[in-house]
Design a protein around this motif. Structure first.
Motif, mmCIF file in Angstrom:
data_model
loop_
_atom_site.group_PDB
_atom_site.id
_atom_site.type_symbol
_atom_site.label_atom_id
_atom_site.label_comp_id
_atom_site.label_asym_id
_atom_site.label_seq_id
_atom_site.Cartn_x
_atom_site.Cartn_y
_atom_site.Cartn_z
ATOM 1 N N GLY A 115 10.478 -6.134 2.153
ATOM 2 C CA GLY A 115 9.475 -6.021 3.302
ATOM 3 C C GLY A 115 8.449 -6.566 3.536
ATOM 4 N N ASP A 116 6.902 -6.741 3.879
ATOM 5 C CA ASP A 116 6.139 -7.241 4.131
ATOM 6 C C ASP A 116 4.792 -7.341 2.738
ATOM 7 O OD1 ASP A 116 5.157 -5.305 5.114
ATOM 8 O OD2 ASP A 116 3.980 -5.920 7.016
ATOM 9 N N ALA A 117 5.666 -6.504 1.813
ATOM 10 C CA ALA A 117 4.147 -5.987 0.841
ATOM 11 C C ALA A 117 4.044 -7.373 0.589
ATOM 12 C CB ALA A 117 5.672 -5.059 -0.214
ATOM 13 N N ARG A 118 2.296 -6.818 -0.384
ATOM 14 C CA ARG A 118 2.342 -7.795 -1.408
ATOM 15 C C ARG A 118 2.076 -7.537 -2.240
ATOM 16 N NH1 ARG A 118 -3.445 -9.372 -0.923
ATOM 17 N NH2 ARG A 118 -3.139 -11.886 -0.542
ATOM 18 N N LEU A 119 2.706 -8.644 -2.911
ATOM 19 C CA LEU A 119 3.247 -8.013 -4.110
ATOM 20 C C LEU A 119 2.076 -9.034 -6.007
ATOM 21 C CD1 LEU A 119 5.352 -6.776 -3.618
ATOM 22 C CD2 LEU A 119 6.415 -8.357 -5.449
ATOM 23 N N SER A 120 1.840 -8.292 -6.561
ATOM 24 C CA SER A 120 1.391 -8.946 -7.895
ATOM 25 C C SER A 120 2.138 -9.998 -8.868
ATOM 26 C CB SER A 120 0.640 -8.060 -8.588
ATOM 27 O OG SER A 120 -1.064 -8.438 -9.820
ATOM 28 N N TRP A 121 2.193 -11.181 -8.825
ATOM 29 C CA TRP A 121 2.453 -12.212 -9.795
ATOM 30 C C TRP A 121 1.589 -12.721 -10.377
ATOM 31 C CZ3 TRP A 121 7.483 -12.786 -7.495
ATOM 32 C CH2 TRP A 121 7.730 -12.631 -6.204
ATOM 33 N N VAL A 122 3.261 -13.088 -12.061
ATOM 34 C CA VAL A 122 2.297 -13.927 -12.922
ATOM 35 C C VAL A 122 3.325 -15.178 -13.125
ATOM 36 C CG1 VAL A 122 3.819 -11.379 -14.528
ATOM 37 C CG2 VAL A 122 1.706 -13.146 -15.237
ATOM 38 N N ALA B 63 8.207 -1.440 -0.116
ATOM 39 C CA ALA B 63 8.705 -1.962 1.712
ATOM 40 C C ALA B 63 7.968 -0.697 2.618
ATOM 41 C CB ALA B 63 10.092 -2.129 0.912
ATOM 42 N N ALA B 64 7.524 0.046 1.670
ATOM 43 C CA ALA B 64 7.300 1.316 2.646
ATOM 44 C C ALA B 64 6.211 1.468 2.228
ATOM 45 C CB ALA B 64 7.879 2.524 2.594
ATOM 46 N N HIS B 65 5.242 0.776 1.040
ATOM 47 C CA HIS B 65 3.928 0.276 1.285
ATOM 48 C C HIS B 65 3.153 1.538 0.331
ATOM 49 C CE1 HIS B 65 3.428 -3.858 3.105
ATOM 50 N NE2 HIS B 65 3.800 -2.595 3.694
ATOM 51 N N THR B 66 4.795 2.443 -0.125
ATOM 52 C CA THR B 66 3.897 3.704 -1.059
ATOM 53 C C THR B 66 3.377 3.525 -2.715
ATOM 54 O OG1 THR B 66 6.094 4.189 -1.373
ATOM 55 C CG2 THR B 66 5.082 5.017 0.424
ATOM 56 N N LEU B 67 3.243 2.457 -3.221
ATOM 57 C CA LEU B 67 3.922 2.066 -4.591
ATOM 58 C C LEU B 67 2.000 2.017 -4.640
ATOM 59 C CD1 LEU B 67 5.723 -0.034 -6.446
ATOM 60 C CD2 LEU B 67 5.609 2.287 -6.908
ATOM 61 N N PRO B 68 0.842 2.554 -4.626
ATOM 62 C CA PRO B 68 -0.416 2.106 -4.674
ATOM 63 C C PRO B 68 -0.396 1.340 -6.089
ATOM 64 C CG PRO B 68 -0.192 4.817 -4.886
ATOM 65 C CD PRO B 68 1.573 3.755 -4.625
ATOM 66 N N GLY B 69 -1.484 0.106 -5.434
ATOM 67 C CA GLY B 69 -1.762 -1.062 -6.718
ATOM 68 C C GLY B 69 -0.871 -1.737 -6.654
ATOM 69 N N ALA B 70 -0.140 -2.050 -6.085
ATOM 70 C CA ALA B 70 0.928 -3.257 -6.660
ATOM 71 C C ALA B 70 0.085 -4.908 -6.017
ATOM 72 C CB ALA B 70 2.140 -2.752 -4.575
ATOM 73 N N ASP B 71 -0.750 -4.615 -5.165
ATOM 74 C CA ASP B 71 -1.300 -6.291 -5.806
ATOM 75 C C ASP B 71 -2.245 -6.057 -6.378
ATOM 76 O OD1 ASP B 71 -2.779 -4.434 -3.617
ATOM 77 O OD2 ASP B 71 -2.792 -5.528 -2.281
ATOM 78 N N ASP B 72 -2.306 -4.789 -7.319
ATOM 79 C CA ASP B 72 -3.710 -5.703 -7.996
ATOM 80 C C ASP B 72 -3.330 -6.592 -8.324
ATOM 81 O OD1 ASP B 72 -4.684 -2.855 -7.371
ATOM 82 O OD2 ASP B 72 -4.188 -1.347 -9.233
ATOM 83 N N VAL B 73 -5.032 -7.189 -9.053
ATOM 84 C CA VAL B 73 -4.508 -8.143 -10.164
ATOM 85 C C VAL B 73 -6.223 -8.559 -11.412
ATOM 86 C CG1 VAL B 73 -4.104 -10.384 -8.737
ATOM 87 C CG2 VAL B 73 -6.249 -9.413 -8.312
ATOM 88 N N PHE B 74 -5.984 -9.181 -12.412
ATOM 89 C CA PHE B 74 -6.896 -8.491 -13.103
ATOM 90 C C PHE B 74 -7.420 -10.291 -13.748
ATOM 91 C CE2 PHE B 74 -3.075 -6.281 -12.620
ATOM 92 C CZ PHE B 74 -3.514 -4.579 -12.944
ATOM 93 N N ASP B 75 -8.065 -10.220 -14.573
ATOM 94 C CA ASP B 75 -9.166 -11.111 -14.430
ATOM 95 C C ASP B 75 -9.379 -11.542 -16.393
ATOM 96 O OD1 ASP B 75 -10.739 -8.888 -15.397
ATOM 97 O OD2 ASP B 75 -12.876 -9.405 -14.745
#
Length: 295
Positions: A167-174, A257-269
């Motif tokens: 869906g329109d979910a934002r994901l964290s990528w590497v 897709a349902a936006h029920t994964l907390p932290g799906a778009d977490d990024v790290f430093d």
């Protein structure tokens, strides 16, 4: 006289992360590098490059002890099936007997309380590594940018169209090459990286946003078309994939897709501290792989 250099075993040496890790380590003369392979043909290819190899097949347990003899540090990379649990346990049991000291494990996304099944499987392996008493570094990459190059052997971006299942979910990528760089550093310098769990994700974007960056960088239209996760499941079934694992992937696609994964778009430093440089982000990745995305 035996070498005083630590001997480092790379499993998954013919794959993406293992292969990239091995290539990064080849020029380092502080270690003795060993590639784990499953066939004499693969062994011959590495030997021709001047890389020592050993026969190791996770599904042939009799190959484990000979392959692990004399190994000091190991990168553990298993395949994408539920068999990874059995395979990892057998490997680690033999590594313990062989006196392996430091294990770098390639895991999966998520915080410690994840309920995504295949992410949790990797965390069970992490706990077993710790219980066995190894010095360890756990790598938890978020979604690989390389998934936009191909997935399951299929080109993902075709003539400017991306079709995916979240869906329109934002994901964290590497970038997978950054994961390999982190693995290489942990294998070279366990004294710096022992005891750490590194979550590796540095650019949060939806597929809509990725398509927009592609259009800006490449100067051509790109667009994203969401597809129902059920299509993924049927595609994998038709391809003869191992469905216990693919049902897990299907489930987490639905949850994205349902936006029920907390932290799906977490990024790290943490990457500069791990590797001494900034991680690759989407604009740089698209530039690097311009030929694959252009049309």
């Amino acid at each position: 006289m035996p070498s005083s250099k630590p001997t480092v075993l790379i499993t998954g040496a013919t794959g993406q992360i293992g292969g990239d890790t091995l290539r990064r380590l080849r020029a380092d003369d502080t270690i003795t590098l060993v590639a784990a392979v499953r066939s004499p043909a693969q062994a011959a290819a590495f030997e021709a490059q001047g890389v020592r190899s050993v026969l190791l097949d996770f599904d042939r347990e009799e190959t484990l002890a000979p392959a692990l003899a004399g190994i000091d540090r190991a990168l553990l990379v298993t395949g994408y099936t539920v068999d990874m649990l059995r395979q990892s346990k057998a490997f680690l049991d033999q590594a313990h007997l062989a006196g392996v000291r430091h294990v770098v494990h390639l895991g999966a996304c998520g915080p410690d309380d994840t309920t995504v099944a295949h992410w949790a499987w990797h965390q069970l392996v992490e706990r077993y590594i710790e219980w066995r008493g190894f010095s360890f570094t756990h790598l938890r990459p978020e979604t690989f940018m390389q998934n936009l190059l191909s997935y399951g052997g299929t080109q993902v971006v075709q003539a400017g169209l991306i079709r995916q299942f979240v869906g329109d979910a934002r994901l964290s990528w590497v970038d997978a090459e950054d994961v390999a760089l982190a693995a290489a550093q942990a294998l070279l310098h366990p004294e710096r990286h022992a005891g750490y769990t590194y979550r590796l994700g540095y650019d949060a974007k939806s597929y809509h946003e990725i398509a927009a960056v592609m259009a800006e960088v490449l100067g051509k239209p790109f667009r994203y078309e969401p597809v129902a996760p059920e299509v993924f499941l049927e595609n994998m079934r038709a391809a003869g994939a191992e469905m216990a694992y693919m049902h897990c992937v299907y489930d987490h696609y639905k949850r994205y897709a349902a936006h029920t994964l907390p932290g799906a778009d977490d990024v790290f430093d943490n990457f500069p501290g791990i590797a001494g440089q900034e991680p690759v982000r989407w604009r740089q990745f698209i530039e690097k792989h311009r030929a694959a995305f252009d049309y």
